[in-house]
Scaffold this motif. Structure first.
Motif, mmCIF file in Angstrom:
data_model
loop_
_atom_site.group_PDB
_atom_site.id
_atom_site.type_symbol
_atom_site.label_atom_id
_atom_site.label_comp_id
_atom_site.label_asym_id
_atom_site.label_seq_id
_atom_site.Cartn_x
_atom_site.Cartn_y
_atom_site.Cartn_z
ATOM 1 N N VAL A 55 -72.455 20.635 -52.148
ATOM 2 C CA VAL A 55 -72.279 19.002 -51.834
ATOM 3 C C VAL A 55 -70.757 18.959 -51.444
ATOM 4 N N THR A 56 -70.728 18.200 -50.272
ATOM 5 C CA THR A 56 -69.605 17.393 -49.857
ATOM 6 C C THR A 56 -69.406 16.036 -50.166
ATOM 7 N N ILE A 57 -68.163 15.741 -51.063
ATOM 8 C CA ILE A 57 -68.147 14.285 -51.402
ATOM 9 C C ILE A 57 -66.839 13.669 -50.948
ATOM 10 N N GLY A 58 -67.057 12.814 -49.938
ATOM 11 C CA GLY A 58 -65.756 12.200 -49.222
ATOM 12 C C GLY A 58 -65.532 11.024 -50.569
ATOM 13 N N PHE A 59 -64.179 10.801 -50.294
ATOM 14 C CA PHE A 59 -63.393 10.089 -51.332
ATOM 15 C C PHE A 59 -62.562 9.247 -50.842
ATOM 16 N N SER A 60 -62.465 7.769 -51.066
ATOM 17 C CA SER A 60 -61.580 6.923 -50.810
ATOM 18 C C SER A 60 -61.026 5.890 -51.835
ATOM 19 N N ALA A 61 -59.816 5.710 -52.274
ATOM 20 C CA ALA A 61 -59.258 4.642 -53.326
ATOM 21 C C ALA A 61 -57.955 4.379 -52.789
ATOM 22 N N PRO A 62 -57.473 2.899 -52.932
ATOM 23 C CA PRO A 62 -55.985 2.679 -52.452
ATOM 24 C C PRO A 62 -55.079 3.608 -53.335
ATOM 25 N N ALA A 63 -54.040 3.797 -52.579
ATOM 26 C CA ALA A 63 -53.103 4.632 -53.028
ATOM 27 C C ALA A 63 -52.149 4.083 -53.938
ATOM 28 N N ALA A 64 -51.743 4.903 -55.030
ATOM 29 C CA ALA A 64 -50.704 4.633 -55.980
ATOM 30 C C ALA A 64 -50.110 5.821 -56.536
ATOM 31 N N ASP A 65 -48.733 5.665 -56.887
ATOM 32 C CA ASP A 65 -48.082 6.978 -57.588
ATOM 33 C C ASP A 65 -48.027 6.787 -58.894
ATOM 34 N N HIS A 66 -48.896 5.722 -59.661
ATOM 35 C CA HIS A 66 -48.515 5.574 -61.275
ATOM 36 C C HIS A 66 -49.727 4.632 -61.504
ATOM 37 N N GLY A 67 -50.097 4.620 -62.759
ATOM 38 C CA GLY A 67 -50.868 3.609 -63.356
ATOM 39 C C GLY A 67 -52.238 3.931 -63.231
ATOM 40 N N TRP A 68 -52.846 2.446 -63.230
ATOM 41 C CA TRP A 68 -54.692 2.927 -63.138
ATOM 42 C C TRP A 68 -55.127 3.512 -61.896
ATOM 43 N N LEU A 69 -54.682 3.095 -60.827
ATOM 44 C CA LEU A 69 -55.349 3.506 -59.425
ATOM 45 C C LEU A 69 -54.805 4.885 -59.351
ATOM 46 N N ALA A 70 -53.576 5.413 -59.880
ATOM 47 C CA ALA A 70 -53.086 6.890 -59.632
ATOM 48 C C ALA A 70 -54.284 7.618 -60.502
ATOM 49 N N ALA A 71 -54.562 7.133 -61.786
ATOM 50 C CA ALA A 71 -55.625 7.844 -62.651
ATOM 51 C C ALA A 71 -56.667 7.897 -61.974
ATOM 52 N N ILE A 72 -57.282 6.993 -61.230
ATOM 53 C CA ILE A 72 -58.551 6.922 -60.586
ATOM 54 C C ILE A 72 -58.829 8.304 -59.653
ATOM 55 N N THR A 73 -57.796 8.260 -58.716
ATOM 56 C CA THR A 73 -57.634 9.454 -57.773
ATOM 57 C C THR A 73 -57.344 10.793 -58.481
ATOM 58 N N THR A 74 -56.381 10.756 -59.573
ATOM 59 C CA THR A 74 -56.486 12.136 -60.370
ATOM 60 C C THR A 74 -57.624 12.708 -60.905
ATOM 61 N N ASN A 75 -58.454 11.495 -61.625
ATOM 62 C CA ASN A 75 -59.437 12.193 -62.419
ATOM 63 C C ASN A 75 -60.477 12.463 -61.314
ATOM 64 N N ALA A 76 -60.852 11.678 -60.199
ATOM 65 C CA ALA A 76 -61.677 12.069 -59.398
ATOM 66 C C ALA A 76 -61.684 13.628 -58.779
ATOM 67 N N LYS A 77 -60.262 13.878 -58.132
ATOM 68 C CA LYS A 77 -59.887 15.392 -57.757
ATOM 69 C C LYS A 77 -60.074 16.180 -59.066
ATOM 70 N N ALA A 78 -59.772 15.999 -60.144
ATOM 71 C CA ALA A 78 -59.880 17.153 -61.213
ATOM 72 C C ALA A 78 -61.416 17.260 -61.428
ATOM 73 N N GLN A 79 -62.267 16.190 -61.587
ATOM 74 C CA GLN A 79 -63.619 16.431 -61.834
ATOM 75 C C GLN A 79 -64.267 17.206 -60.733
ATOM 76 N N ALA A 80 -63.971 17.094 -59.482
ATOM 77 C CA ALA A 80 -64.563 17.786 -58.452
ATOM 78 C C ALA A 80 -64.293 19.083 -58.285
ATOM 79 N N GLY A 81 -62.896 19.478 -58.727
ATOM 80 C CA GLY A 81 -62.454 20.687 -58.897
ATOM 81 C C GLY A 81 -63.305 21.722 -59.942
ATOM 82 N N LEU A 82 -63.814 21.051 -60.868
ATOM 83 C CA LEU A 82 -64.765 21.634 -61.858
ATOM 84 C C LEU A 82 -65.826 22.411 -61.291
ATOM 85 N N TYR A 83 -66.154 21.941 -60.154
ATOM 86 C CA TYR A 83 -67.762 22.260 -59.571
ATOM 87 C C TYR A 83 -67.589 23.324 -58.476
ATOM 88 N N SER A 84 -68.061 24.428 -58.433
ATOM 89 C CA SER A 84 -67.732 25.469 -57.370
ATOM 90 C C SER A 84 -68.754 25.070 -56.190
#
Length: 349
Positions: A55-84
């Motif tokens: 599965v190819t998942i496209g992702f887009s979220a407003p950029a941020a270098d800290h805080g809640w929005l940064a956590a959104i992108t960080t969590n999404a990338k980390a979760q995707a990385g768990l699936y081969s």
């Protein structure tokens, strides 16, 4: 919100927010996959998930270098990385909704299996959701809601109305306990043009009304520390005496607390919003006016990726009878106080 709408909201499938981490409730599995391990994590465990259709998942979220929005992108990338079996493609959101729309249209041309999107503004990006869905690409609408149900395959967001209710309940109970019959209550929301802000304020107003209380002054910020400082300064100048304040967002709360310290004000209690680690630690230390925060966990991004994978593979969720992922998921909003801050601290963003 009408009683009918509230009843409908309660009937929706509800998932725990910060208390369950980033999708820990979602065993992230189909019926032939093992459950996530015990414990609270910021990503749903995928180690036991048997690889399936790529599965190819496209992702887009407003950029941020800290805080809640940064956590959104960080969590999404980390979760995707768990699936081969998941390929994760991110496109820049740009500075505003038109820029994000332009970037997303390039993503459509790449024909991903699913798109996970946290829009700058749900109303302005609604047309893109419709466009992608018509092109046969399921859209997972994250956080800032599209108003048109046809614009998304799945909408996952926090309970904005419930945040307001939780904040209002805590303040109401504290005022009653202190014997304050007519408290002066201030409110510092986030971006006022967003529907989520209106929902939060509506829940707050409704819950305060059950105690016979009202908001004395409401001054919006824009989810940043700088705008929080400015809004708080204005609120403090407008109200020489305050009994309680609800600040909708812990990121802007950094500026709010700075303004309060600068003004040397401490006669009131404050409730935050979202559940940042800094806010949770401050609540645990009990050395400022900040006494509680109500959760709006960025764990939803991890859950969105897990669910997008299942949608792309045409699978459902093991704990549900239905064969497909639900249409809408709303996280609960929980209240963090000094008494439970140590439990929630590791889950703060």
């Amino acid at each position: 919100m009408t009683q009918q709408a509230r009843d409908l909201s309660r009937r929706r499938l509800m998932f725990g927010g910060a208390a369950l981490g980033a999708g820990a409730l979602l065993t992230a599995c189909t019926s032939n996959e093992a459950s996530a391990p015990e414990g609270q994590t910021k990503v749903a465990d995928a180690s036991a998930a048997a690889p399936g259709k790529p599965v190819t998942i496209g992702f887009s979220a407003p950029a941020a270098d800290h805080g809640w929005l940064a956590a959104i992108t960080t969590n999404a990338k980390a979760q995707a990385g768990l699936y081969s079996d998941v390929t994760f493609k991110t496109v820049e959101a740009g500075a505003d909704a038109p820029a994000q729309l332009a970037a997303l249209r390039t993503l459509i041309a790449q024909k991903p299996d699913v798109i996970v999107l946290l829009p700058h503004d749900g109303k302005e990006l609604n047309a893109f959701g419709l466009e992608a869905m018509k092109a046969g690409i399921p859209v997972v609408n994250l956080d800032r809601a599209f108003p048109d149900a046809l614009a998304y395959r799945l909408q996952i967001k926090g309970d904005n109305y419930g945040m307001g209710v939780s904040a209002g309940k805590y303040i109401g109970e504290q005022m009653k306990a202190k014997g304050i019959a007519n408290p002066i209550i201030g409110e510092i929301p986030g971006i006022d043009s967003l529907e989520l802000t209106s929902e939060r304020s509506a829940g707050f107003k409704a819950e305060l009304a059950t105690f016979g209380f009202t908001v004395a002054r409401r001054i919006p910020a824009e989810f940043t520390a700088d705008t929080g400082r400015v809004a708080a300064s204005q609120l403090l100048q407008a109200l020489p005496k305050i009994d309680a304040v609800w600040n909708h967002d812990d990121d802007q709360g950094i500026g709010v607390l700075a303004a309060i310290t600068q003004a040397n004000r401490s006669e009131f209690i404050m409730v935050g919003g979202a559940g940042s680690k800094a806010a949770i630690d401050a609540i645990g230390a009990d050395n400022s006016v900040l006494k509680a925060t109500v959760t709006y966990s960025p764990s939803m991004a991890s859950s969105a990726i897990t669910l997008a994978r299942l949608i792309g593979q045409g699978k459902g969720m093991s704990d549900l009878v239905e064969l497909q992922v639900p249409k809408e998921i709303t996280l609960t909003s929980e209240t963090i106080t000094k008494e439970n801050a140590s439990t929630y601290s590791k889950l703060g963003f």
